[in-house]
Write a protein that holds these residues in place. Structure first.
Motif, short mmCIF file in Angstrom:
data_model
loop_
_atom_site.label_atom_id
_atom_site.label_comp_id
_atom_site.label_asym_id
_atom_site.label_seq_id
_atom_site.Cartn_x
_atom_site.Cartn_y
_atom_site.Cartn_z
N GLU A 39 0.83 -1.22 0.00
CA GLU A 39 0.00 0.00 0.00
C GLU A 39 0.86 1.26 0.00
O GLU A 39 0.34 2.36 0.14
CB GLU A 39 -0.93 -0.01 1.22
CG GLU A 39 -1.99 -1.10 1.10
CD GLU A 39 -2.76 -1.33 2.39
OE1 GLU A 39 -2.41 -0.69 3.41
OE2 GLU A 39 -3.70 -2.14 2.38
N ASP A 40 2.17 1.10 -0.11
CA ASP A 40 3.02 2.30 -0.08
C ASP A 40 3.17 2.87 -1.49
O ASP A 40 2.80 2.25 -2.48
CB ASP A 40 4.38 1.98 0.55
CG ASP A 40 5.07 0.82 -0.15
OD1 ASP A 40 5.39 0.96 -1.35
OD2 ASP A 40 5.28 -0.25 0.48
N GLU A 41 3.78 4.02 -1.54
CA GLU A 41 3.93 4.71 -2.84
C GLU A 41 5.36 4.58 -3.36
O GLU A 41 5.79 5.39 -4.18
CB GLU A 41 3.61 6.21 -2.67
CG GLU A 41 2.21 6.49 -2.12
CD GLU A 41 1.13 6.15 -3.15
OE1 GLU A 41 1.23 6.63 -4.28
OE2 GLU A 41 0.21 5.38 -2.80
N ALA A 49 9.00 -1.23 4.05
CA ALA A 49 7.83 -0.33 4.03
C ALA A 49 7.50 0.18 5.43
O ALA A 49 7.12 1.34 5.61
CB ALA A 49 6.63 -1.05 3.43
N GLN A 92 7.54 4.21 5.38
CA GLN A 92 6.26 4.91 5.50
C GLN A 92 6.16 5.70 6.79
O GLN A 92 5.13 6.31 7.07
CB GLN A 92 5.10 3.91 5.45
CG GLN A 92 4.87 3.33 4.07
CD GLN A 92 3.71 2.35 4.09
OE1 GLN A 92 3.86 1.20 4.48
NE2 GLN A 92 2.53 2.80 3.69
N ASP A 107 12.58 6.99 8.57
CA ASP A 107 12.43 6.22 7.33
C ASP A 107 13.76 5.78 6.73
O ASP A 107 13.78 4.90 5.88
CB ASP A 107 11.61 7.01 6.30
CG ASP A 107 12.01 8.47 6.22
OD1 ASP A 107 12.58 9.01 7.20
OD2 ASP A 107 11.78 9.09 5.18
#
Length: 426
Positions: free
Chosen positions: A65-67, A111, A115, A120
């Motif tokens: 679901e990360d970008e 992730a 995220q 990060d």
């Protein structure tokens, strides 16, 4: 299967260690980032606890679901796995290819941090990699000393002696691959003793030994090459720590012996499989050697920094190395990387994960030719330097695998056996 044991026991242990590492760095996050650091740490831990629970209860694998730039490729790969299952339910942690779910776990760990800024950029495996380096100190000193002594009279060596030294350093790089933290779920796996003393005794444990082929390839490339074009060797790296030092020594030897003109190193763009080399690990290792209070260690570090500055050593990373795909899909998924590798005279693939991706991680018959198992992956002549830590092995002589199996049922996963396995490309 060994795969089942890995997913059931080893992967949850690794996740528990990661969660523990984040807990232990709480104060550091607070000092650096204040409350935001603590909040991010809590979110990352809850993300990882959820991941561990999904794994242990055999939940379906979920889309990312990360970008992050590779997310779409991962999710396409999940669709591909769903199509393969032909209506036999969703791919789940225990009902999917081992290679896929193991890679997927490391991508989800990434992730969890990526995220959650401001932590990060924190590498949850960094401490273990540094510890492995420091605990292998004696072996590193022995190797650097051996190598610097060798350099003093490398100009005077005849072909036979040069060949012998190449074979020595190939074997040190091969057995250096035993130092793998994902294999021991992060337990100590450092190289304690001088790696050169035992080489002679280890020869029988090299099940496929194509060192002669590497030698003739390099010697012929040198003869064929005029002034204009360089002989280039690529090393697709595996573990940081002692193994990386052994790879750097091998790379330096290739240049110093004039067998190669440039060496390209390929590392991972995110923390991976506990101990795999990232750009930070690569630079950190060279800095550590430079500043060591041991003459030959610091000499190595200084020379290697010089090689990078001169451009005769090049470090690269590409997100393909941390995708779940095996290498037969590289030309399609990462055509830029494939085209780059085609420029090389020789590709050296370090370690077990690279071997699994070279051969598609299938339950091959032991006697299937390596060339066939590569499934059309032939960008350039290539060689695997790998100690066996998973149950895939090809290119053996008839009866060879069965014979070892009879006396050592664990032979494929113990790290005791190795291969130097060559394929000449098309």
């Amino acid at each position: 299967s060994f795969a089942y044991f890995t997913i059931k026991d080893r992967l949850p242990q690794i996740l528990t260690r990661v969660i523990d590492t984040l807990h232990r760095h709480k104060n550091e996050f607070f000092e650096e980032h204040g409350e935001k650091g603590i909040e991010a740490e809590k979110r990352a831990i809850s993300f990882l606890s959820k991941l561990r629970n999904e794994l242990q209860t055999d939940k379906p694998v979920t889309p990312l679901e990360d970008e992050l730039p590779d997310a779409a490729l991962w999710n396409q790969y999940l669709d591909y796995q769903r199509n393969l299952s032909n209506g036999y339910g969703e791919p789940s942690w225990f009902q999917s290819p081992w290679l896929y779910v193991e890679c997927y776990m490391y991508r989800r760990i990434h992730a969890a941090l990526a995220q959650n800024p401001p932590i990060d950029n924190f590498d949850v495996f960094k401490e273990g990699k540094a510890q492995n380096f420091f605990e292998s100190q004696e072996a590193v000193i022995a190797l650097c000393t051996y190598f610097q002594e060798l350099l003093k009279n490398i100009k005077d060596l005849d072909e036979k002696q040069l060949q012998e030294e190449l074979f020595n350093l190939l074997q040190v790089s091969l057995w250096g691959n035993k130092c793998d933290l994902s294999f021991s779920a992060g337990e100590d796996s450092s190289q304690k003793s001088s790696p050169l003393q035992s080489l002679e005794n280890m020869i029988p444990y090299i099940l496929v030994n194509d060192m002669e082929k590497l030698w003739s390839l390099l010697v012929n490339a040198k003869k064929r090459n005029t002034e204009k074009s360089n002989v280039r060797v690529d090393i697709i790296l595996d573990n940081a720590g002692f193994e990386l030092v052994s790879d750097l020594v091998l790379a330096d030897f290739l240049l110093s012996s004039k067998l190669a003109d440039e060496v390209h190193f390929h590392g991972k763009s995110i923390p991976w499989y506990v101990s795999d080399t990232t750009k930070h690990d690569f630079n950190w290792t060279i800095k550590q050697l430079q500043s060591a209070n041991h003459m030959w260690m610091s000499r190595c570090g200084i020379n290697w920094e010089g090689n990078l500055k001169k451009g005769v050593w090049v470090y690269r990373d590409h997100m393909f190395w941390t995708l779940p795909h095996d290498f037969s899909s590289m030309a399609e998924v990462a055509p830029d990387l494939y085209a780059d590798l085609q420029q090389s005279n020789l590709l050296l693939f370090k370690g077990d994960l690279n071997y699994r991706k070279l051969t598609g991680d299938r339950k091959w018959e032991y006697t299937v030719p390596f060339h066939q198992a590569l499934n059309k992956f032939h960008p350039a002549p290539l060689c695997s330097l790998r100690t066996l830590k998973s149950d895939t092995q090809v290119g053996l002589k008839p009866g060879q695998g069965e014979q070892i199996q009879a006396s050592e049922p664990e032979w494929m996963v113990s790290g005791k056996y190795g291969v130097v396995q060559f394929d000449a490309a098309l």
